[in-house]
Each structure stands twice: as structure tokens, then as C-alpha cells.
Motif scaffolding. Structure first.
Motif, PDB file in Angstrom:
ATOM      1  N   GLU A   1       0.832  -1.205   0.000  1.00 26.77           N
ATOM      2  CA  GLU A   1       0.000   0.000   0.000  1.00 26.77           C
ATOM      3  C   GLU A   1       0.867   1.255   0.000  1.00 26.77           C
ATOM      4  N   GLY A   2       1.884   1.292   0.867  1.00 26.96           N
ATOM      5  CA  GLY A   2       2.785   2.436   0.881  1.00 26.96           C
ATOM      6  C   GLY A   2       3.526   2.573  -0.433  1.00 26.96           C
ATOM      7  N   PHE A   3       3.906   1.445  -1.014  1.00 26.45           N
ATOM      8  CA  PHE A   3       4.602   1.452  -2.304  1.00 26.45           C
ATOM      9  C   PHE A   3       3.734   2.056  -3.397  1.00 26.45           C
ATOM     10  N   VAL A   4       2.495   1.597  -3.469  1.00 24.84           N
ATOM     11  CA  VAL A   4       1.587   2.056  -4.534  1.00 24.84           C
ATOM     12  C   VAL A   4       1.255   3.529  -4.373  1.00 24.84           C
ATOM     13  N   ARG A   5       0.972   3.961  -3.147  1.00 22.01           N
ATOM     14  CA  ARG A   5       0.639   5.369  -2.944  1.00 22.01           C
ATOM     15  C   ARG A   5       1.822   6.271  -3.288  1.00 22.01           C
ATOM     16  N   SER A   6       3.022   5.825  -2.993  1.00 20.83           N
ATOM     17  CA  SER A   6       4.209   6.620  -3.316  1.00 20.83           C
ATOM     18  C   SER A   6       4.479   6.636  -4.812  1.00 20.83           C
ATOM     19  N   LEU A   7       4.365   5.485  -5.456  1.00 19.87           N
ATOM     20  CA  LEU A   7       4.594   5.432  -6.897  1.00 19.87           C
ATOM     21  C   LEU A   7       3.568   6.280  -7.635  1.00 19.87           C
ATOM     22  N   GLY A   8       2.326   6.304  -7.137  1.00 22.86           N
ATOM     23  CA  GLY A   8       1.302   7.140  -7.756  1.00 22.86           C
ATOM     24  C   GLY A   8       1.668   8.608  -7.727  1.00 22.86           C
ATOM     25  N   LYS A   9       2.397   9.041  -6.698  1.00 22.78           N
ATOM     26  CA  LYS A   9       2.770  10.444  -6.578  1.00 22.78           C
ATOM     27  C   LYS A   9       3.980  10.810  -7.431  1.00 22.78           C
ATOM     28  N   GLU A  10       4.720   9.812  -7.899  1.00 26.22           N
ATOM     29  CA  GLU A  10       5.905  10.128  -8.688  1.00 26.22           C
ATOM     30  C   GLU A  10       5.809   9.707 -10.150  1.00 26.22           C
ATOM     31  N   ILE A  11       4.772   8.977 -10.530  1.00 21.44           N
ATOM     32  CA  ILE A  11       4.730   8.408 -11.867  1.00 21.44           C
ATOM     33  C   ILE A  11       4.576   9.472 -12.947  1.00 21.44           C
ATOM     34  N   GLY A  12       3.707  10.477 -12.725  1.00 20.70           N
ATOM     35  CA  GLY A  12       3.577  11.612 -13.642  1.00 20.70           C
ATOM     36  C   GLY A  12       2.965  11.263 -14.989  1.00 20.70           C
ATOM     37  N   ARG A  13       2.907  12.257 -15.880  1.00 17.17           N
ATOM     38  CA  ARG A  13       2.443  12.135 -17.274  1.00 17.17           C
ATOM     39  C   ARG A  13       1.025  11.578 -17.385  1.00 17.17           C
ATOM     40  N   GLY A  14       0.194  11.875 -16.409  1.00 16.87           N
ATOM     41  CA  GLY A  14      -1.194  11.446 -16.476  1.00 16.87           C
ATOM     42  C   GLY A  14      -1.413   9.968 -16.222  1.00 16.87           C
ATOM     43  N   SER A  15      -0.396   9.273 -15.727  1.00 18.60           N
ATOM     44  CA  SER A  15      -0.515   7.843 -15.445  1.00 18.60           C
ATOM     45  C   SER A  15      -1.029   7.625 -14.025  1.00 18.60           C
ATOM     46  N   THR A  16      -1.536   6.442 -13.744  1.00 20.05           N
ATOM     47  CA  THR A  16      -2.102   6.129 -12.439  1.00 20.05           C
ATOM     48  C   THR A  16      -1.578   4.801 -11.932  1.00 20.05           C
ATOM     49  N   VAL A  17      -1.663   4.619 -10.611  1.00 19.90           N
ATOM     50  CA  VAL A  17      -1.173   3.403  -9.952  1.00 19.90           C
ATOM     51  C   VAL A  17      -2.195   2.989  -8.903  1.00 19.90           C
ATOM     52  N   GLN A  18      -2.536   1.700  -8.859  1.00 21.35           N
ATOM     53  CA  GLN A  18      -3.537   1.201  -7.901  1.00 21.35           C
ATOM     54  C   GLN A  18      -3.071  -0.116  -7.291  1.00 21.35           C
ATOM     55  N   LEU A  19      -3.670  -0.464  -6.148  1.00 20.16           N
ATOM     56  CA  LEU A  19      -3.474  -1.767  -5.512  1.00 20.16           C
ATOM     57  C   LEU A  19      -4.825  -2.457  -5.408  1.00 20.16           C
ATOM     58  N   VAL A  20      -4.911  -3.677  -5.916  1.00 17.69           N
ATOM     59  CA  VAL A  20      -6.128  -4.479  -5.822  1.00 17.69           C
ATOM     60  C   VAL A  20      -5.817  -5.705  -4.983  1.00 17.69           C
ATOM     61  N   ARG A  21      -6.523  -5.860  -3.861  1.00 21.75           N
ATOM     62  CA  ARG A  21      -6.307  -7.009  -2.987  1.00 21.75           C
ATOM     63  C   ARG A  21      -7.316  -8.097  -3.309  1.00 21.75           C
ATOM     64  N   VAL A  22      -6.804  -9.238  -3.720  1.00 22.89           N
ATOM     65  CA  VAL A  22      -7.635 -10.395  -4.049  1.00 22.89           C
ATOM     66  C   VAL A  22      -7.532 -11.375  -2.882  1.00 22.89           C
ATOM     67  N   PRO A  23      -8.641 -11.720  -2.234  1.00 26.24           N
ATOM     68  CA  PRO A  23      -8.558 -12.559  -1.040  1.00 26.24           C
ATOM     69  C   PRO A  23      -8.152 -13.991  -1.362  1.00 26.24           C
ATOM     70  N   ALA A  24      -7.563 -14.645  -0.386  1.00 23.41           N
ATOM     71  CA  ALA A  24      -7.208 -16.053  -0.538  1.00 23.41           C
ATOM     72  C   ALA A  24      -8.458 -16.860  -0.851  1.00 23.41           C
ATOM     73  N   GLY A  25      -8.329 -17.758  -1.797  1.00 23.77           N
ATOM     74  CA  GLY A  25      -9.458 -18.600  -2.175  1.00 23.77           C
ATOM     75  C   GLY A  25     -10.298 -18.036  -3.291  1.00 23.77           C
ATOM     76  N   ALA A  26     -10.089 -16.772  -3.645  1.00 27.65           N
ATOM     77  CA  ALA A  26     -10.853 -16.181  -4.744  1.00 27.65           C
ATOM     78  C   ALA A  26     -10.253 -16.596  -6.070  1.00 27.65           C
ATOM     79  N   THR A  27     -11.102 -16.712  -7.059  1.00 27.77           N
ATOM     80  CA  THR A  27     -10.610 -16.955  -8.421  1.00 27.77           C
ATOM     81  C   THR A  27     -10.362 -15.615  -9.099  1.00 27.77           C
ATOM     82  N   ALA A  28      -9.521 -15.633 -10.105  1.00 34.28           N
ATOM     83  CA  ALA A  28      -9.124 -14.377 -10.742  1.00 34.28           C
ATOM     84  C   ALA A  28     -10.298 -13.665 -11.397  1.00 34.28           C
ATOM     85  N   ASP A  29     -11.370 -14.408 -11.762  1.00 36.22           N
ATOM     86  CA  ASP A  29     -12.480 -13.723 -12.428  1.00 36.22           C
ATOM     87  C   ASP A  29     -13.207 -12.750 -11.494  1.00 36.22           C
TER      88      ASP A  29
END
Length: 442
Positions: free
Chosen positions: A135-163
């Protein structure tokens, strides 16, 4: 209202001047249009360690993007997805650096980076530390990436399928999420509902939007109608003329109604005799004043409209079965409810209350009624209301985020439409900030 600074930085003299002065360099955001509905180009799929979720590559079916695991690309990737679900130690975080460090500069302007993680475990503090570190990594990268790009973190729980993550990934890897960055989305293991027509995912659903006469509410109604929903547009009787113009433009039904009326839920249910598939609580007011100068009526009116009416109508509609199984409730919070704001103790309290509502009701509504409950939390959005803000305060609001610009009503509307989709069943109890990763709050 036009953002003249954004226009200035798009010119050669403006770029030179603002760089010399060390001023923000906002990039025009690429939003959804009929002509350019998708990002186009390679989608670089990387893994940090061993994946803990099966079938991730198969879930990366974002239109316009071609999935590859080759980092030595001749063309710049339009998006990068890093599967870090298997990172379970501090040492494993090195794999995150090793995967993204060589390629992050090659991301195309307006690109997307999504890191897939999993839920920090209360039973394994090493895994919890490593996954929380993302989470700290993603929030920091989002602040430095620039050029209109975005960064997110998606947490997929154990046992969930990718769909379970497919709807979320489609949204985040598209122009629809242009003003969403630095966000953490935690999914459940619920399987998505089928979507008959991807071009009209809300077809066959009735959606009611409160506060729909203008601004964000009108934009939400427009996007839901675009995606196939039959819309009921609700606003106070005093806004009838504007409400009817909005409804006529969208082929929607106008419902002039004060949402605080004692019979509001009954009248909403009567307007949708076959049931609501989507309920969007967007209506809201401000009555700003510092607490020491705020009379009780200014406090009460804001809490009544922004929070109490939402609680009351939601309870009554769920109890009556007026929201169909597989339905979606989306409420409007605000970054003021997360970070607070001078002169807005009443407004911030009401919007923080929306966050509490969503987090508490979401799991129970899913279990008892088959309905998900989520919220959007807009930041500085360009509306008639913000256009009336004094110049220097308005400019601060625009620039104090990672994208260095204000959002548009359609940015909030796109997030609401994503929550409303049948494929978003795994998205529940979430509060998504649509704020360009505002520097205010978490």
C-alpha cells in the motif's frame, strides 16, 4: 470552468516557464469517448515471486490491450499489471522492485500500473507486513509516476478466483478511471454475475439517481443511461425544470421529490414497480460555517439530507424488497469526510457517516439481500459550485493532487457505473476516492 493553467502547460512556452519555476506539470487526461473507448497497446504482465491466485493472466481481458510477459518491448506498454499476491516477507518485496524498476520509465503517457496483492493476514505478521507494504509502495509510486498515469493496488482474497477481479481490472485498465490513482481496492471472493452485453452492461436494470438535475448527479445519470440502464432521475421539486431537461435528454423518468420527505422510500418504490437494480445516493448540500458560528439548523439540515435520508431510505427500500437481488447501492461520500475541512464540520461528519454506512452495511446487505454497497469519495471536481470558489483556493484544490488538476463530474460517474455493473459483485463495502490522489487525507 476552463483550467487555463492546464492549457498553458500544454504549450512550449508554458512548459519551459513552469519547469524553470518548479511548478506542477499536469498532463491532459485521456477519458472515455466513443472514438477512443479503450487504452491501446501492450499490457505487460509481471509476477513478484509465486502467484497466490490462479488464472490471473486469463482475467486480464481489457479491450484494446494485448497481454505479454516480455519486458523487452519495442513499443511502450500502455499498462503494467504486477501480481504480488505471493509476496509474504520483507525479502520478497525485493521482487517487487526487481519487476518494476526496469520497466516503470517505459510506461506510455496516460498509462496504468495495477499491483495485485492479497489481504494482510491476522495470523501471519510477516505476510501482513509485506502485503501492507504494498500500500505504501503504490501510494508513493502514484505520486511520482507523472504524465497522467495512475497506480492502484487491488487485494484479491485467498481462495478467490481471478475472475472476481476482472470487472475491477477492466475499469482500472481503461480511460474510465482517468482521475483515480493511489487507491486500494479490497475484493471479496464473490463470483461475478453474468453480463449479457459488454457494450451495455446495465441493460435491463432500473437505476435511480438522487440529486440528478445537475452536476455530478446528472453525469451519473448520463453514464448509467449510456451503459444501458433505465434511469429515474430524482431531485427536489424546486429543481423540476432542470431535472426534466436532464431526464428528457437521457430518455429517463423525472421524479421531483424531496429525499427527506417521510414517504420518500414509498414514492421511490412506486416509481420502480419492478424493483430497482441500482440506487445511487448522490443528493447533498453544504451549509458551511465554523462550529463556533454554526447554528443548530445549519448542522441539522446537512446531516438530514446527506446522511439521515440515505440511512432511512436505504433501510426502508431493502426491507420492502424494492432493491432486487444482484442490486447495487452506491453512495456519495467526500474526501472531506476522510480528511476534514475547515468550516465543514457538519458536511464532513455527514460524509464520514456515509463511509461508516458502507463498511457496516455492505457485508450484511450482500448476505441478506444479495446487494452490494459501495461509495465514491470525490475530491476537487469541476462544477458550478467549485467555479464559485475564490481563485487561489480553487487553484490549490486543483493542484494538490498527484495529477495536478481538478476532476470532472464524469470521472465520478464512471466509478459509480463500475460499482453498478453485474461483474462487480466482488466489490463490496469499498470507498473509492475519485480525487486524482489528493494530498489531503489518507
Amino acid at each position: 470552468m476552463a483550467d487555463r493553467y492546464l492549457h498553458l502547460t500544454g504549450t512550449a512556452p508554458g512548459r519551459f516557464l513552469t519547469r524553470r519555476l518548479g511548478l506542477p506539470q499536469p498532463a491532459p487526461l485521456r477519458r472515455w469517448t466513443l472514438e477512443t473507448p479503450h487504452l491501446e497497446g501492450p499490457l505487460l504482465h509481471l509476477t513478484a515471486g509465486a502467484s497466490a491466485v490462479a488464472g490471473v493472466a486469463e482475467s486480464l481481458r481489457a479491450p484494446g490491450l494485448t497481454v505479454t510477459d516480455r519486458a523487452d518491448l519495442a513499443a511502450r506498454p500502455a499498462a503494467i499489471v504486477l501480481d504480488a499476491t505471493g509476496v509474504a516477507s520483507a525479502v520478497g518485496l525485493g521482487d517487487v522492485h526487481a519487476a518494476l524498476h526496469p520497466v516503470v520509465r517505459s510506461l506510455a503517457p496516460g498509462g496504468r500500473i495495477v499491483v495485485l496483492g492479497t489481504v494482510p493476514s491476522p495470523d501471519d505478521h510477516h505476510q501482513a507486513a509485506a502485503q501492507q507494504a504494498l500500500e505504501g509502495f503504490v501510494r508513493s509510486l502514484g505520486k511520482e509516476i507523472g504524465r497522467g498515469s495512475t497506480v492502484q493496488l487491488v487485494r484479491v482474497p485467498a481462495g478467490a478466483t481471478a475472475d472476481a477481479a476482472e470487472s475491477t481490472l477492466r475499469f482500472l485498465l481503461s480511460p474510465r478511471s482517468a482521475y483515480v490513482s493511489g487507491q486500494v481496492i479490497e475484493l471479496t471472493a464473490a463470483a461475478p454475475d453474468p453480463v449479457a452485453d459488454p457494450a451495455a452492461p446495465l441493460a435491463g436494470r432500473t437505476a435511480l439517481v438522487t440529486g440528478a438535475a445537475r452536476g455530478i448527479g446528472a453525469a451519473v445519470a448520463s453514464v448509467l443511461a449510456r451503459d444501458g440502464a433505465q434511469v429515474i432521475a430524482l431531485d427536489v421539486p424546486g429543481a423540476r425544470e432542470e431535472l426534466e431537461r436532464t431526464a428528457d435528454r437521457l430518455g429517463a423518468t423525472a421524479l421531483p421529490l424531496d429525499i427527506t420527505a417521510p414517504d420518500a422510500a414509498d414514492r421511490i418504490a412506486a416509481a420502480a414497480p419492478d424493483g430497482l437494480g441500482i440506487l445511487v445516493h448522490n443528493a447533498g448540500i453544504t451549509r458551511d460555517r465554523r462550529l463556533a458560528n454554526m447554528p443548530a439548523d445549519r448542522w441539522a439540515s446537512v446531516v438530514e439530507v446527506n446522511l439521515d435520508s440515505v440511512l432511512r431510505t436505504t433501510d426502508e427500500l431493502l426491507k420492502a424488497g424494492a432493491i432486487t437481488r444482484g442490486g447495487r447501492i452506491v453512495a456519495t461520500a467526500s474526501i472531506a469526510g476522510i480528511a476534514g475541512n475547515t468550516g465543514q464540520t457538519n458536511y464532513a461528519a455527514s460524509k464520514a457517516g456515509i463511509i461508516g454506512l458502507v463498511r457496516s452495511l455492505g457485508p450484511r446487505a450482500a448476505a441478506d439481500h444479495g446487494v452490494t454497497v459501495n461509495a465514491v469519495a470525490p475530491g476537487f471536481i469541476e462544477t458550478k459550485m467549485t467555479a464559485a470558489v475564490p481563485f487561489f483556493i480553487r487553484e490549490a484544490g486543483r493542484r494538490m493532487n498527484s495529477l495536478s488538476q481538478g476532476g470532472l463530474p464524469v470521472d465520478v460517474a464512471e466509478a459509480v457505473a463500475w460499482f453498478a455493473q453485474p461483474g462487480s459483485t466482488a466489490v463490496n463495502g469499498q470507498v473509492l476516492r475519485v480525487c486524482g490522489q489528493s494530498l489531503l487525507g489518507a
